[in-house]
Design a protein around this motif. Sequence first.
Motif, PDB file in Angstrom:
ATOM      1  N   LEU B  30       0.976  -1.138   0.115  1.00 40.26           N
ATOM      2  CA  LEU B  30       0.189   0.293  -0.004  1.00 40.26           C
ATOM      3  C   LEU B  30       0.580   1.418   0.117  1.00 40.26           C
ATOM      4  O   LEU B  30       0.900   2.112  -0.453  1.00 40.26           O
ATOM      5  CB  LEU B  30      -0.526   0.119   1.422  1.00 40.26           C
ATOM      6  N   ASP B  31       2.016   1.339   0.763  1.00 42.07           N
ATOM      7  CA  ASP B  31       2.993   2.724   1.050  1.00 42.07           C
ATOM      8  C   ASP B  31       3.378   2.636  -0.720  1.00 42.07           C
ATOM      9  O   ASP B  31       3.398   3.402  -1.687  1.00 42.07           O
ATOM     10  CB  ASP B  31       4.035   2.576   1.393  1.00 42.07           C
ATOM     11  N   ARG B  33       1.954   1.676  -3.435  1.00 43.34           N
ATOM     12  CA  ARG B  33       1.050   2.229  -4.352  1.00 43.34           C
ATOM     13  C   ARG B  33       0.898   3.443  -4.243  1.00 43.34           C
ATOM     14  O   ARG B  33       0.790   4.576  -5.617  1.00 43.34           O
ATOM     15  CB  ARG B  33      -0.194   1.168  -4.245  1.00 43.34           C
ATOM     16  N   ILE B  34       1.260   4.227  -3.037  1.00 39.43           N
ATOM     17  CA  ILE B  34       0.228   5.454  -2.879  1.00 39.43           C
ATOM     18  C   ILE B  34       1.380   6.290  -2.914  1.00 39.43           C
ATOM     19  O   ILE B  34       1.809   7.581  -4.031  1.00 39.43           O
ATOM     20  CB  ILE B  34      -0.141   5.532  -1.201  1.00 39.43           C
ATOM     21  N   LEU B  35       2.946   5.924  -3.100  1.00 39.28           N
ATOM     22  CA  LEU B  35       3.877   6.746  -3.598  1.00 39.28           C
ATOM     23  C   LEU B  35       4.233   6.714  -4.846  1.00 39.28           C
ATOM     24  O   LEU B  35       4.383   7.498  -5.274  1.00 39.28           O
ATOM     25  CB  LEU B  35       5.304   5.974  -2.863  1.00 39.28           C
ATOM     26  N   ALA B  37       1.803   6.486  -6.844  1.00 39.86           N
ATOM     27  CA  ALA B  37       0.543   7.731  -7.392  1.00 39.86           C
ATOM     28  C   ALA B  37       0.965   9.331  -7.186  1.00 39.86           C
ATOM     29  O   ALA B  37       0.487   9.911  -8.081  1.00 39.86           O
ATOM     30  CB  ALA B  37      -0.902   7.241  -6.567  1.00 39.86           C
ATOM     31  N   ALA B  38       1.595   9.331  -6.198  1.00 43.07           N
ATOM     32  CA  ALA B  38       2.364  11.076  -5.940  1.00 43.07           C
ATOM     33  C   ALA B  38       3.283  11.228  -6.931  1.00 43.07           C
ATOM     34  O   ALA B  38       3.345  12.186  -7.416  1.00 43.07           O
ATOM     35  CB  ALA B  38       3.174  10.733  -4.440  1.00 43.07           C
ATOM     36  N   ASN B  39       3.614  10.584  -6.957  1.00 41.33           N
ATOM     37  CA  ASN B  39       5.145  10.887  -7.963  1.00 41.33           C
ATOM     38  C   ASN B  39       4.709  10.395  -9.585  1.00 41.33           C
ATOM     39  O   ASN B  39       4.798  11.016 -10.244  1.00 41.33           O
ATOM     40  CB  ASN B  39       6.768   9.352  -8.546  1.00 41.33           C
ATOM     41  N   THR B  41       1.547  11.574 -10.778  1.00 41.21           N
ATOM     42  CA  THR B  41       0.793  13.181 -10.574  1.00 41.21           C
ATOM     43  C   THR B  41       1.909  14.283 -11.364  1.00 41.21           C
ATOM     44  O   THR B  41       2.854  13.989 -11.566  1.00 41.21           O
ATOM     45  CB  THR B  41       0.099  13.526  -9.578  1.00 41.21           C
ATOM     46  N   PRO B  42       1.475  14.480 -12.681  1.00 39.87           N
ATOM     47  CA  PRO B  42       2.107  16.030 -13.308  1.00 39.87           C
ATOM     48  C   PRO B  42       2.825  17.112 -12.742  1.00 39.87           C
ATOM     49  O   PRO B  42       2.134  17.577 -11.591  1.00 39.87           O
ATOM     50  CB  PRO B  42       1.137  16.307 -14.260  1.00 39.87           C
ATOM     51  N   GLN B  43       4.189  17.135 -13.472  1.00 46.15           N
ATOM     52  CA  GLN B  43       4.933  18.072 -12.382  1.00 46.15           C
ATOM     53  C   GLN B  43       4.692  19.331 -13.023  1.00 46.15           C
ATOM     54  O   GLN B  43       4.190  19.310 -13.865  1.00 46.15           O
ATOM     55  CB  GLN B  43       6.243  17.829 -11.789  1.00 46.15           C
ATOM     56  N   PRO B  44       4.169  20.287 -11.900  1.00 45.51           N
ATOM     57  CA  PRO B  44       4.649  21.574 -12.769  1.00 45.51           C
ATOM     58  C   PRO B  44       5.327  22.325 -13.325  1.00 45.51           C
ATOM     59  O   PRO B  44       6.238  21.507 -13.419  1.00 45.51           O
ATOM     60  CB  PRO B  44       4.570  22.573 -11.333  1.00 45.51           C
TER      61      PRO B  44
END
Lengths: 188, 246
Positions: B30-31, B33-35, B37-39, B41-44
């Motif tokens: 689960l860790d 998967r969440i990390l 997902a966080a990475n 996401t499109p970076q600005p």
Amino acid sequence: MRTEDDADETLMLRYQDGDADAFAALYARHKGALYRYLLRQCGQPALAEELFQDVWLKLIAARTGYTVQARFTTYLYRLAHNRLIDHYRASSRGLPLSYAEDCPEWAEVPAPAEMQPEAQDDRRRQAERLLELLAELPEAQREAVLLKEEAGLSLEEIAQATGTGRETVKSRLRYAMARLRQGLRGAR
Amino acid sequence: MSDPRDTEFHDEDLSALYRVTRDPEPPAWLDQRILTAANATPQPVPTLAPSPSRRRRTRLWAVPAALAATVVLAVGIVRLARESGEWGPLPENKTLHSTAESAAEADATAAGRAQFSDHDRPSSSAVELRPTMPLGEAVRVAPQSLPALPAAAPPVKLEQELMPRRTAPAERERPQDWLRAAPTGQRVDQDAASQDRSDRYSPEEWLAVIAELRHQGRTAEADAELAEFRRRYPDYPLEAAPEPPR
């Protein structure tokens, strides 16, 4: 750039700017407490994992609109509380009655069962009994205890996270602590 | 728990006991998967657009810069207008003449210029403004068009704007002034005057003066001026110039 010493809010703002390491640090700080909060609220590890994942994904999705208006912890547990409420509403039980501010159920919670005498000296067993007592609490009271113990929120912050008034939180905590003490005294 | 009133709801023994139970952690998958997902996401993406503070700075400068540009333009226009004689001081004897006379002079001057500018500037002369009027006719009909001269004044103005000048008008005597200064029948010292005029006027202006003299009935003076003009400017094309009546 150090992340260990940064405040949660700083880390979240850095993640908002695209710093994935900041999110990793934030996640490491809060994952255990949040997981336990959810696990003890719903009582099922599989469901807790699902809710846990939903909360973090919601935080990731909401990062662009994040502004520092309160402690990050309050913000995170507000997300978790809302996810829990959604879960309760979607379940066949519906929203637990204990979430009503004037809840007659609070006074009707049965006293905890007596514990086995041989286990009274075992602190570990006491802790397990505490968890059992906790699980017997109405959801709203249990949530207040978990937010206090796991997230370290104050009365105001618990009220903010759960969308209730400070007096309601006080009542919930008062009932919860009384029952936990009573149950543990009986177990000793 | 910084609120002192919270102590009413805080039991240190309970808290310590609860801390013993803090062992469940989310599973590693689960860790991960969440990390992830966080990475994911499109970076600005850094853009070339100005930052908000820079935009704010630009906005702060916009109004003063616009005002400064307006002032510079206004001053430039005023200076140009003064140099071109538009806003120059009126001649002292201007009030002695009627509006009709002044307009006639302007019209005659314009007509005189039009005759010669026809050779030089076919696209921007006053002839273009009145294309149906013959060049010689323009001089002759000028007095008859006096009542309508206020409306005819703008072409003169426009023609003055289009006509290049050799010297600044403020430094020169205008042909109208010289015409007014010479009463009918008065003999002018031709040598001195012609020298003076060739120094002061452009050929076009001199020819306008000649045309005006002819219109005022001062034919002898006009002929004399024309002869002097030809002496001074023997190569000047005079095909359309006002010839003395034969």
